[in-house]
Design a protein around this motif. Structure first.
Motif, mmCIF file in Angstrom:
data_model
loop_
_atom_site.group_PDB
_atom_site.id
_atom_site.type_symbol
_atom_site.label_atom_id
_atom_site.label_comp_id
_atom_site.label_asym_id
_atom_site.label_seq_id
_atom_site.Cartn_x
_atom_site.Cartn_y
_atom_site.Cartn_z
ATOM 1 N N GLY B 68 41.120 37.368 37.309
ATOM 2 C CA GLY B 68 41.878 37.847 38.455
ATOM 3 C C GLY B 68 40.937 38.459 39.474
ATOM 4 O O GLY B 68 39.768 38.743 39.184
ATOM 5 N N SER B 70 40.607 40.755 43.513
ATOM 6 C CA SER B 70 41.199 41.489 44.626
ATOM 7 C C SER B 70 40.176 41.544 45.749
ATOM 8 O O SER B 70 38.968 41.657 45.503
ATOM 9 C CB SER B 70 41.585 42.914 44.215
ATOM 10 N N ARG B 98 48.280 46.705 42.731
ATOM 11 C CA ARG B 98 49.119 45.552 43.081
ATOM 12 C C ARG B 98 48.415 44.510 43.935
ATOM 13 O O ARG B 98 49.019 43.506 44.319
ATOM 14 C CB ARG B 98 50.405 46.019 43.777
ATOM 15 N N LEU B 100 45.704 43.079 42.757
ATOM 16 C CA LEU B 100 45.083 42.180 41.788
ATOM 17 C C LEU B 100 45.931 40.925 41.657
ATOM 18 O O LEU B 100 47.160 41.006 41.575
ATOM 19 C CB LEU B 100 44.954 42.873 40.426
ATOM 20 N N ALA B 101 45.296 39.781 41.599
ATOM 21 C CA ALA B 101 46.026 38.521 41.510
ATOM 22 C C ALA B 101 45.313 37.586 40.552
ATOM 23 O O ALA B 101 44.079 37.453 40.602
ATOM 24 C CB ALA B 101 46.144 37.874 42.891
ATOM 25 N N THR B 102 46.118 36.951 39.678
ATOM 26 C CA THR B 102 45.550 36.000 38.719
ATOM 27 C C THR B 102 45.956 34.566 39.038
ATOM 28 O O THR B 102 45.578 33.645 38.331
ATOM 29 C CB THR B 102 46.007 36.323 37.282
ATOM 30 N N ARG B 107 52.565 36.482 35.458
ATOM 31 C CA ARG B 107 51.524 37.223 34.745
ATOM 32 C C ARG B 107 51.106 38.466 35.532
ATOM 33 O O ARG B 107 50.849 39.517 34.951
ATOM 34 C CB ARG B 107 50.316 36.334 34.493
ATOM 35 N N ASP B 108 51.050 38.346 36.864
ATOM 36 C CA ASP B 108 50.709 39.508 37.681
ATOM 37 C C ASP B 108 51.755 40.610 37.492
ATOM 38 O O ASP B 108 51.405 41.793 37.374
ATOM 39 C CB ASP B 108 50.634 39.120 39.165
ATOM 40 N N GLU B 109 53.032 40.240 37.472
ATOM 41 C CA GLU B 109 54.077 41.242 37.298
ATOM 42 C C GLU B 109 53.979 41.903 35.925
ATOM 43 O O GLU B 109 54.228 43.099 35.794
ATOM 44 C CB GLU B 109 55.466 40.604 37.463
#
Lengths: 125, 232
Positions: B68, B70, B98, B100-102, B107-109
């Motif tokens: 992930g 950011s 929030r 961060l992103a995969t 999955r992020d939630e």
């Protein structure tokens, strides 16, 4: 005299649709990388990937050389039809699970209809 | 109506529906204020955010590898006094959880949920630099000097603060020039480092660790800073 009941003829398209859905889901999963979750390309994630070019040349001249172990982990940014939904929005719901679920409902519908017809015919004097 | 036809139409409707708006907001978080006593100690460099990835995290577990990133880290670094800017007087960086992103929204939630990073109660991950140790020169040239050093500071994650040593961080101070203008205005500071953190050290415990998510997470960072406050 047509010996085949109408229920058998009308259930064939449903069974065919169910089988097609199941096979298509599995095929799409295999073809797009056998991922666990459905994913789509994300333009913002792609934009945040480190661009090659002038900035890299500058960093390299400063001593930020990339060794064999320094490669930045890459984020997969592509379409993949997953086993499970990747989110609860419309784009991420399609998945093998959804396809199998819908297929199961169709098969169950046909089976219940067949059982109901058999019961009705059995009760006929 | 034929059930199969209705189902087909339903699927087409679902797939043709508008895409979910991008979860990561466009607006950048606010840079933390530099304490007055710290600002007076040296040149303040402001972190350039919203462009290239600044932090990439990796979890390598037997069942799954997760990557992930950011590009929303904000913060500042205050250079050391006089001819020793490399002896940073202080620094603070904030990473909004929030951001961060995969690549997979579900999955992020999960990652933001209270059984993991609990973004609701602990919306930020912060690092406050306390001291720079083991400074050693790497390279010097026209308008720049590059150093390696260990950065020691307090990392706060999931509401827990622990001292963290970031070994072998590489820093480079670069005077403004025609080549730096393509990156940003002003004198630049680059900081590159890699380190690991254990989720369990910060109170993150879950049954999926270590099978699906590693306890030890690897982070690699590349921060670009400028002594000229970004206008965006």
């Amino acid at each position: 005299m047509n010996a085949r009941p109408r229920s058998h003829r009308s259930s064939r398209p449903v069974l065919a649709a169910a089988a097609f859905l199941l096979l298509a889901s599995a095929a799409l999963w295999l073809a797009t990388g056998r991922e666990g979750f459905t994913r789509w390309p994300n333009s913002k994630l792609a934009a945040s990937d480190r661009p090659a070019g002038a900035a890299d040349d500058l960093l390299s001249s400063l001593g930020f050389e990339e060794g064999p172990d320094d490669a930045e982990p890459t984020l997969v940014n592509k379409f993949a039809f997953g086993l499970l939904p990747g989110g609860f929005d419309a784009r991420h719901l399609p998945s093998v699970l959804l396809g199998a679920g819908v297929s199961g409902v169709l098969f169950a519908t046909v089976a219940l209809r067949a059982m109901s017809n058999r019961h009705t015919q059995g009760g006929t004097p | 109506m034929n059930f199969a036809a209705a189902l087909f139409l339903g699927l087409v409707t679902v797939l043709a529906a508008p895409a979910e708006p991008d979860r990561v907001p466009d607006t950048l978080p606010k840079e933390p204020l530099v304490p007055a006593e710290l600002a007076g100690k040296g040149t303040v460099y402001h972190t350039l955010a919203g462009r290239e990835a600044q932090v990439v995290f990796t979890s390598k577990a037997p069942l799954e590898n997760i990557v992930g990133k950011s590009n929303r880290v904000v913060g500042y670094a205050v250079a050391g006094q006089g001819d020793h800017p490399e002896a940073l007087a202080g620094a603070k960086w904030i990473l909004p959880v929030r951001t961060l992103a995969t690549g997979i929204p579900l999955r992020d939630e999960h990652m933001f949920a209270d059984e993991w990073l609990d973004a609701e109660d602990f919306p930020q991950i912060t690092f406050s630099l306390k001291r720079v140790e083991n400074l050693r020169p790497v390279k010097q040239g026209e308008g720049f000097t590059t150093w390696d050093a260990d950065l020691v500071g307090d990392m706060t994650l999931h509401g827990v603060t622990r001292e963290l040593r970031v070994p072998d961080a590489r820093m480079s101070f670069l005077e403004a020039s025609a080549s730096t203008k393509s990156i940003a205005e002003g004198d630049l500071l680059f900081i590159k480092c890699a380190y690991t953190v254990k989720l369990s050290d910060f109170g993150v415990h879950h049954k999926d660790v270590p099978g699906k998510v590693a306890d030890e997470i690897t982070l690699s960072q590349m921060l670009r800073l400028s002594n000229t406050l970004p206008t965006e």
